[in-house]
Design a protein around this motif. Sequence first.
Motif, PDB file in Angstrom:
ATOM      1  N   GLU A 486     140.926  63.414  50.345  1.00  8.04           N
ATOM      2  CA  GLU A 486     141.993  63.250  51.398  1.00  8.04           C
ATOM      3  C   GLU A 486     143.428  64.233  51.342  1.00  8.04           C
ATOM      4  OE1 GLU A 486     141.005  58.691  52.720  1.00  8.04           O
ATOM      5  OE2 GLU A 486     142.565  59.320  51.341  1.00  8.04           O
ATOM      6  N   SER A 487     143.397  64.709  50.048  1.00  5.53           N
ATOM      7  CA  SER A 487     144.674  65.410  49.635  1.00  5.53           C
ATOM      8  C   SER A 487     144.312  66.277  48.672  1.00  5.53           C
ATOM      9  CB  SER A 487     145.739  64.538  49.233  1.00  5.53           C
ATOM     10  OG  SER A 487     145.391  63.570  48.357  1.00  5.53           O
ATOM     11  N   THR A 489     147.069  68.738  45.482  1.00  4.44           N
ATOM     12  CA  THR A 489     148.412  69.041  44.959  1.00  4.44           C
ATOM     13  C   THR A 489     148.241  70.313  44.316  1.00  4.44           C
ATOM     14  OG1 THR A 489     149.034  66.760  44.734  1.00  4.44           O
ATOM     15  CG2 THR A 489     150.172  68.314  43.499  1.00  4.44           C
ATOM     16  N   ASP A 531     152.197  69.503  48.012  1.00  5.14           N
ATOM     17  CA  ASP A 531     151.160  69.398  48.640  1.00  5.14           C
ATOM     18  C   ASP A 531     150.298  70.488  49.329  1.00  5.14           C
ATOM     19  OD1 ASP A 531     151.454  66.702  48.420  1.00  5.14           O
ATOM     20  OD2 ASP A 531     152.769  66.239  50.066  1.00  5.14           O
ATOM     21  N   PRO A 533     147.732  71.620  52.516  1.00  5.94           N
ATOM     22  CA  PRO A 533     147.060  71.341  53.418  1.00  5.94           C
ATOM     23  C   PRO A 533     145.471  71.485  53.161  1.00  5.94           C
ATOM     24  CG  PRO A 533     149.127  72.681  54.125  1.00  5.94           C
ATOM     25  CD  PRO A 533     148.915  72.823  52.466  1.00  5.94           C
ATOM     26  N   THR A 569     156.327  64.989  44.774  1.00  8.61           N
ATOM     27  CA  THR A 569     155.578  66.124  45.748  1.00  8.61           C
ATOM     28  C   THR A 569     156.565  66.477  46.916  1.00  8.61           C
ATOM     29  OG1 THR A 569     154.750  64.141  47.025  1.00  8.61           O
ATOM     30  CG2 THR A 569     153.164  65.123  45.177  1.00  8.61           C
ATOM     31  N   LYS A 571     156.754  69.399  50.249  1.00  4.89           N
ATOM     32  CA  LYS A 571     156.003  70.233  51.246  1.00  4.89           C
ATOM     33  C   LYS A 571     155.913  71.831  50.481  1.00  4.89           C
ATOM     34  CE  LYS A 571     154.565  67.342  54.175  1.00  4.89           C
ATOM     35  NZ  LYS A 571     153.244  66.919  54.132  1.00  4.89           N
TER      36      LYS A 571
END
Length: 572
Positions: A486-487, A489, A531, A533, A569, A571
């Motif tokens: 789902e994510s 880093t 993070d 995308p 974290t 953006k």
Amino acid sequence: MSPASLHPRRVLLGLLSALVVLVSAGEYADNEIAKTLEMRAKVEAELFDSMLIPANFVGWSLETTAARVMLFDGIKKDHVGLAPRVSYLQFLHNIVEARSGPLRENEHAYANTPFMIRLGGNSADQGCYEYHDSDPDSIKNGGLCEKNMTSADLRMYDSFANGSANFASVANATAGAANFKTTFIVGTNMAIRNPSWGAKEVAAMNALGLFERGVVQGIEIGNEVDSYFATQPNAKMMFFNGYLKAFAGYLDSYIEQGLPRKSIQGAVFADILRPMWGTGLRNYIQKYKDHLNSISIHGYPLTKCMHVGKEPEPVPMSKLVNRKASADEARRYSPFAKMATDMGIPFVLGEANSVSCGGEDGVSNTMGAALWALDFMAEMSKIRVSMINFHGGPSGPYAPIRYDKWTPNVQPLYYALLMFTEFSAGAAQWLSSSFAGETEDSASHAVRAANGDIRLLVVSKEAHAVRSLNFTAEIAIPEDAEHKYESATVFWLRSSVDVLRAKKEQTITYAGQTYESEQFGKPSGERTGYDVPLTVDRDSITIENLKVPHATAALVVIPARARPRDVDTAKA
């Protein structure tokens, strides 16, 4: 402007950084306006190889006498009351801790596999155990006993291993530090053609219990023995058969003094370019495999060694960052690694670095060398190299850590060793992957850890003028995958000026942290990831347009399930 910004050290660093930016165009073969290049990676669900990347893949190599400076800052004959360098223990601990993974999901599970320090090099063929000037083999009498190895050295190894085993209780260690294990491979003198000196050292190790307690994992017999025809002509080992005969005599002498089974790091060749030596390796392994714990061939893609009295040419950065110095180099070693591992013996680069004979200033001690090392380690691991011992210290351009008396100098290469250890942590395995686009020197690699985490390593190291890489990746998800993704880093390795020739003065950081000399091995700054995308479909993950600046590396972590993180974290 605040007073803090006018601090003399900050002003000096600012001027140095500006100077590096102004002259950095000289590192490029092409001085055109920098541009952004496209790079597309495709990662398959299938494994590239079933072999796990060993937890202790990253190791170090020191000259036998340099160990006295690196481990202890000198040595006394009685060795009473001497304590190991806490900063050096801390540097090793940082790498061992990185085995817990970039998200620190395996806290303290990383300390079980010892960190390997190989003690050897040219000094091994100059050392004799507790010799006297009156001995016929003494250099004063025309022999090859030049450096006196003593029981104090052996006690030093023991004390250092004990220091790591009790590191959590060291006063200056980082908060929450764990105890960890250190072990040594120790080189002995074969050039002298008299095994009694090494046999004495083996007997002394046995008496101290160094083998039994795992302080010493193995012994090397000679160093770069395939080069003796040039470096040690009196050893009378021009051909492989001569080496085999001498090796047998040494091994018998060492066994008589209690050398345990599986305690020889064998071969210890300088290169793979000696045809008669390479072809004899299979029979050598077959004959001695009950005594071998590994096969070692050294690995330096470039050299500045003097040949036939000729001064060496300067080594350009463009040669080091080129894929010939990583992927092509691995292809050359691949048949030997396959042979050894197929016969059940681990294959190691027992001594390796960027440029042989000490390294090249302005190349081996720069960000370019760190980026080369990341690509080099990845490619070598894919061909089943089980460990790389990076050579150097306490001085010289290519040392990961240098020491000026008590003060450590942390070189860019050290950051690469940390980053690769995190990338490959957690019983990771290589995923089949490929990349394409406009790049020539840059690379990307992909692994999946035992817990299902997927990790990408993107290394931006173009020799010509580039602003950044525009990185896109499509990652296949196995049909029977038990995890959801789902994510993501990203953790960055970069300098304050993003040029290949950046040195430690330009503030190198990994995951937002630096290891400047004043910290004596402890990280400074808050560990930080960003993070990324991503788009997740039923059977694939897509990362689009990740900007990877020139002369940086990105570690992208896609966790297999939600878990708490100990990183801040923000953006990207």
